[in-house]
Design a protein around this motif. Structure first.
Motif, PDB file in Angstrom:
ATOM      1  N   THR A   1       0.857  -1.172   0.000  1.00 57.47           N
ATOM      2  CA  THR A   1       0.000   0.000   0.000  1.00 57.47           C
ATOM      3  C   THR A   1       0.902   1.233   0.000  1.00 57.47           C
ATOM      4  N   TYR A   2       0.313   2.384  -0.216  1.00 58.28           N
ATOM      5  CA  TYR A   2       1.081   3.623  -0.153  1.00 58.28           C
ATOM      6  C   TYR A   2       1.732   3.769   1.222  1.00 58.28           C
ATOM      7  N   GLU A   3       0.958   3.489   2.260  1.00 55.15           N
ATOM      8  CA  GLU A   3       1.477   3.657   3.614  1.00 55.15           C
ATOM      9  C   GLU A   3       2.607   2.679   3.917  1.00 55.15           C
ATOM     10  N   SER A   4       2.439   1.416   3.531  1.00 54.92           N
ATOM     11  CA  SER A   4       3.490   0.444   3.843  1.00 54.92           C
ATOM     12  C   SER A   4       4.748   0.706   3.028  1.00 54.92           C
TER      13      SER A   4
ATOM     14  N   GLU B   1       6.821   3.338   4.737  1.00 51.94           N
ATOM     15  CA  GLU B   1       7.503   2.848   5.938  1.00 51.94           C
ATOM     16  C   GLU B   1       8.885   2.297   5.615  1.00 51.94           C
TER      17      GLU B   1
ATOM     18  N   PRO C   1      -2.814   7.696  -0.707  1.00 54.49           N
ATOM     19  CA  PRO C   1      -3.306   6.495  -0.004  1.00 54.49           C
ATOM     20  C   PRO C   1      -4.185   5.557  -0.815  1.00 54.49           C
TER      21      PRO C   1
END
Length: 217
Positions: free
Chosen positions: A19-22, A25, A64
């Motif tokens: 995902t965009y978030e992962s 990270e 996202p």
């Protein structure tokens, strides 16, 4: 999500879907992808898009709603990627190419847009076509697992040839009446496609001709 890969390619890395978030990270992986996109699309292909102050190619569709299929090298480095995003969200075809085609851009829960197919300049030349094939497999698997019926995207004739060689030939929906080289394409996502793609070899000993096409696209 990490996915194993058979054949000789596995010693060169691993397929991952983020995902965009992962993705954010993992700053090494994210920065490597955005840096390689800047090299491929801005420096090499001379697209009319921008790099930021850090030399990265990041646009408004890196948000996202986006998901990323990546080939990650043995040391966690970016070697290849493509971006997937639902057409019900803001997307490139509808926002930037309105009027290029007579048909309206797809807006559907089951249609996703594919953009930014990128291969790192650091990827060994012998692996280029195999990495591209693994990215295509990853996109198809993501689609099956997430209710996607088809991917849509814009491409040029050279990319059509590459997708045909990879075993996932798209349907040409329409050629732009403004830029004749620009093609609105659609890739079907179904179990038969999945079986066909995963039945193809991942061996890195692929043709020089195919590798040169990937580099030139």
């Amino acid at each position: 999500m990490g996915l194993g890969c058979g054949g000789n390619l596995e010693c060169y890395g691993l397929l991952q879907i983020h995902t965009y978030e992962s993705l954010l990270e993992n700053s090494k992986l994210a920065d490597g992808m955005f840096k390689d996109r800047a090299y491929q699309f801005v420096d090499r292909l001379k697209w009319d898009i921008n790099k930021n102050d850090q030399g990265l190619e990041v646009d408004e569709y890196d948000n996202p709603s986006a998901h990323y299929v990546l080939w990650v090298g043995p040391h966690g480095e970016h070697l290849g990627s493509m971006r997937l995003a639902p057409t019900i969200s803001s997307n490139m075809i509808r926002d930037h190419f309105d009027g290029y085609f007579s048909l309206e851009a797809s807006v559907s829960q089951t249609d996703w847009e594919v953009t930014r197919l990128c291969i790192s300049p650091e990827a060994p030349k012998a692996t280029l076509s195999a990495i591209s094939a693994e990215l295509v497999k990853g996109a198809c698997l993501f689609g099956l697992e997430n209710g996607v019926r088809s991917f849509v995207g814009l491409c040029f004739p050279a990319m059509l040839r590459i997708y045909r060689r990879l075993g996932w030939s798209p349907c040409v929906v329409e050629r732009s009446h403004i830029d004749k080289s620009l093609i609105y394409a659609k890739w079907s996502v179904d179990f038969s496609t999945f079986v066909r793609l995963f039945g193809r070899t991942s061996n890195i000993a692929t043709s020089t001709e195919m590798a040169n096409e990937v580099l030139a696209a």
